[in-house]
Design a protein around this motif. Structure first.
Motif, PDB file in Angstrom:
ATOM      1  N   PRO A  81       0.816  -1.097   0.147  1.00  0.00           N
ATOM      2  CA  PRO A  81       0.091  -0.068  -0.106  1.00  0.00           C
ATOM      3  C   PRO A  81       0.947   1.265   0.075  1.00  0.00           C
ATOM      4  N   VAL A  82       0.299   2.160  -0.716  1.00  0.00           N
ATOM      5  CA  VAL A  82       1.024   3.664  -0.702  1.00  0.00           C
ATOM      6  C   VAL A  82      -0.058   4.609  -0.055  1.00  0.00           C
ATOM      7  N   LEU A  83       0.355   5.147   0.968  1.00  0.00           N
ATOM      8  CA  LEU A  83      -0.500   6.035   1.843  1.00  0.00           C
ATOM      9  C   LEU A  83       0.220   7.242   2.182  1.00  0.00           C
ATOM     10  N   ALA A  84      -0.342   8.393   1.428  1.00  0.00           N
ATOM     11  CA  ALA A  84       0.459   9.530   1.826  1.00  0.00           C
ATOM     12  C   ALA A  84      -0.738  10.764   2.233  1.00  0.00           C
ATOM     13  N   GLY A  85      -0.373  11.226   3.345  1.00  0.00           N
ATOM     14  CA  GLY A  85      -1.402  12.110   4.004  1.00  0.00           C
ATOM     15  C   GLY A  85      -1.347  11.946   5.702  1.00  0.00           C
ATOM     16  N   LYS A  86      -1.497  13.207   6.237  1.00  0.00           N
ATOM     17  CA  LYS A  86      -1.460  12.890   7.672  1.00  0.00           C
ATOM     18  C   LYS A  86      -2.383  12.300   8.378  1.00  0.00           C
ATOM     19  N   HIS A  87      -3.575  12.331   7.789  1.00  0.00           N
ATOM     20  CA  HIS A  87      -4.712  11.844   8.582  1.00  0.00           C
ATOM     21  C   HIS A  87      -5.377  10.517   7.547  1.00  0.00           C
ATOM     22  N   ILE A  88      -4.644   9.863   6.836  1.00  0.00           N
ATOM     23  CA  ILE A  88      -5.129   8.877   5.762  1.00  0.00           C
ATOM     24  C   ILE A  88      -5.002   7.380   6.688  1.00  0.00           C
ATOM     25  N   LYS A  89      -6.268   7.033   6.315  1.00  0.00           N
ATOM     26  CA  LYS A  89      -6.576   5.398   6.845  1.00  0.00           C
ATOM     27  C   LYS A  89      -7.186   4.860   5.853  1.00  0.00           C
ATOM     28  N   ALA A  90      -6.803   3.307   5.717  1.00  0.00           N
ATOM     29  CA  ALA A  90      -7.504   2.747   4.478  1.00  0.00           C
ATOM     30  C   ALA A  90      -7.638   1.494   5.029  1.00  0.00           C
ATOM     31  N   LYS A  91      -8.641   0.611   4.313  1.00  0.00           N
ATOM     32  CA  LYS A  91      -8.680  -0.667   4.530  1.00  0.00           C
ATOM     33  C   LYS A  91      -8.475  -1.420   3.329  1.00  0.00           C
ATOM     34  N   LEU A  92      -7.845  -2.634   3.499  1.00  0.00           N
ATOM     35  CA  LEU A  92      -7.357  -3.506   2.439  1.00  0.00           C
ATOM     36  C   LEU A  92      -8.390  -4.932   2.318  1.00  0.00           C
ATOM     37  N   THR A  93      -9.055  -5.163   1.004  1.00  0.00           N
ATOM     38  CA  THR A  93      -9.811  -6.389   1.100  1.00  0.00           C
ATOM     39  C   THR A  93      -9.588  -6.885  -0.349  1.00  0.00           C
ATOM     40  N   ALA A  94     -10.089  -8.224  -0.275  1.00  0.00           N
ATOM     41  CA  ALA A  94      -9.787  -9.002  -1.520  1.00  0.00           C
ATOM     42  C   ALA A  94     -11.435  -9.058  -2.284  1.00  0.00           C
ATOM     43  N   THR A  95     -11.281  -8.841  -3.540  1.00  0.00           N
ATOM     44  CA  THR A  95     -12.449  -8.905  -3.973  1.00  0.00           C
ATOM     45  C   THR A  95     -12.627  -9.995  -5.364  1.00  0.00           C
ATOM     46  N   GLY A  96     -13.972 -10.442  -5.593  1.00  0.00           N
ATOM     47  CA  GLY A  96     -13.888 -11.550  -6.687  1.00  0.00           C
ATOM     48  C   GLY A  96     -13.267 -12.679  -6.381  1.00  0.00           C
ATOM     49  N   PRO A  97     -14.339 -13.668  -5.912  1.00  0.00           N
ATOM     50  CA  PRO A  97     -13.630 -14.881  -5.665  1.00  0.00           C
ATOM     51  C   PRO A  97     -13.111 -15.808  -6.711  1.00  0.00           C
ATOM     52  N   GLY A  98     -13.248 -15.414  -7.760  1.00  0.00           N
ATOM     53  CA  GLY A  98     -13.190 -16.044  -8.949  1.00  0.00           C
ATOM     54  C   GLY A  98     -14.363 -16.670  -9.453  1.00  0.00           C
ATOM     55  N   PRO A 126      -7.111  -0.573  10.534  1.00  0.00           N
ATOM     56  CA  PRO A 126      -6.985   0.131   9.444  1.00  0.00           C
ATOM     57  C   PRO A 126      -5.723   0.196   9.275  1.00  0.00           C
ATOM     58  N   LEU A 127      -5.266   0.534   8.063  1.00  0.00           N
ATOM     59  CA  LEU A 127      -3.717   0.933   7.546  1.00  0.00           C
ATOM     60  C   LEU A 127      -3.656   2.276   7.440  1.00  0.00           C
ATOM     61  N   ASP A 128      -2.410   2.804   7.891  1.00  0.00           N
ATOM     62  CA  ASP A 128      -2.248   4.205   7.804  1.00  0.00           C
ATOM     63  C   ASP A 128      -1.015   4.458   7.256  1.00  0.00           C
ATOM     64  N   SER A 129      -0.392   5.917   7.254  1.00  0.00           N
ATOM     65  CA  SER A 129       0.829   6.023   6.603  1.00  0.00           C
ATOM     66  C   SER A 129       2.002   5.463   7.034  1.00  0.00           C
ATOM     67  N   SER A 130       2.048   5.103   8.425  1.00  0.00           N
ATOM     68  CA  SER A 130       3.327   4.216   8.745  1.00  0.00           C
ATOM     69  C   SER A 130       3.338   2.777   8.155  1.00  0.00           C
ATOM     70  N   ASP A 131       2.043   2.629   7.339  1.00  0.00           N
ATOM     71  CA  ASP A 131       2.180   1.141   6.806  1.00  0.00           C
ATOM     72  C   ASP A 131       2.639   1.537   5.221  1.00  0.00           C
ATOM     73  N   SER A 132       2.788   2.494   4.868  1.00  0.00           N
ATOM     74  CA  SER A 132       3.043   2.978   3.688  1.00  0.00           C
ATOM     75  C   SER A 132       4.244   2.242   3.043  1.00  0.00           C
ATOM     76  N   ASN A 133       4.308   1.526   1.819  1.00  0.00           N
ATOM     77  CA  ASN A 133       5.492   0.834   1.320  1.00  0.00           C
ATOM     78  C   ASN A 133       5.955  -0.084   1.941  1.00  0.00           C
ATOM     79  N   LYS A 134       5.089  -0.708   2.881  1.00  0.00           N
ATOM     80  CA  LYS A 134       5.493  -2.174   3.566  1.00  0.00           C
ATOM     81  C   LYS A 134       4.895  -3.248   2.848  1.00  0.00           C
ATOM     82  N   SER A 135       5.476  -4.066   2.477  1.00  0.00           N
ATOM     83  CA  SER A 135       5.079  -5.341   1.950  1.00  0.00           C
ATOM     84  C   SER A 135       4.145  -6.198   3.038  1.00  0.00           C
TER      85      SER A 135
END
Length: 178
Positions: A81-98, A126-135
């Protein structure tokens, strides 16, 4: 004299109402408010993932591999994930089971995201800017249930091509007035 006073009054009225030369002071200055820049939200898939099985640790060519009841196939891929912003938070999900022709009762598909030993990317975490660029490891698992009977789902196929990952911003919460 009356005619002169009336003429003078009309002239003054015209100057005041008609935008004449009677002036009031004013001033303006630039605010120096600087420039703002938007943050960033992006999801990178740095490399193709790898297939494994609970019966075989590495599968080099999944297109020629044939799964049997009781087997569990796992596709593992790094997502960044790439997250840039002081107050950014995001969720990571999988879509489409195939898509596929396996009978519903013989097939289970799940996706789990892990960072170390912890599942991440849910609303509770949730993910935030501290999770940015982490695999982050994303594992999508196909379980061919042991309870498959007779010839159920023989030669069936299931495509994981529609499985995708979604990084979605969570709306920021306003700070309550004190």
């Amino acid at each position: 004299m009356t005619k002169g006073a009336i003429a003078t009054g009309i002239g003054v009225a015209l100057l005041l109402g008609g935008g004449g030369t009677l002036a009031l002071w004013s001033d303006s200055e630039l605010s120096n408010a600087d420039t703002i820049e938007a943050g960033n939200l992006d999801l990178l898939l740095p490399a193709k993932g790898a297939w494994s099985s609970n019966l075989q640790p590495e599968i080099t060519d999944i297109s020629t591999y044939r799964i049997v009841p009781g087997e569990q196939l796992t596709y593992t891929q790094s997502v960044t994930p790439v997250l840039a912003g002081k107050h950014i938070k995001a969720k990571l999900t999988a879509t489409g089971p195939g898509t596929g022709t396996f009978a519903d009762k013989t097939l289970t598909v799940t996706t789990v995201f892990k960072d170390g030993d912890e599942v991440v990317g849910t609303l509770e975490n949730p993910l935030d800017s501290s999770d940015s660029n982490k695999s982050i490891k994303a594992s999508t698992t196909f379980v061919f249930k042991t309870g498959t009977s007779g010839r159920q789902s023989v030669l069936a196929k299931h495509s994981f091509e529609n499985v995708s990952y979604k990084l979605e911003q969570i709306a920021p919460q306003a700070i309550a007035a004190q």
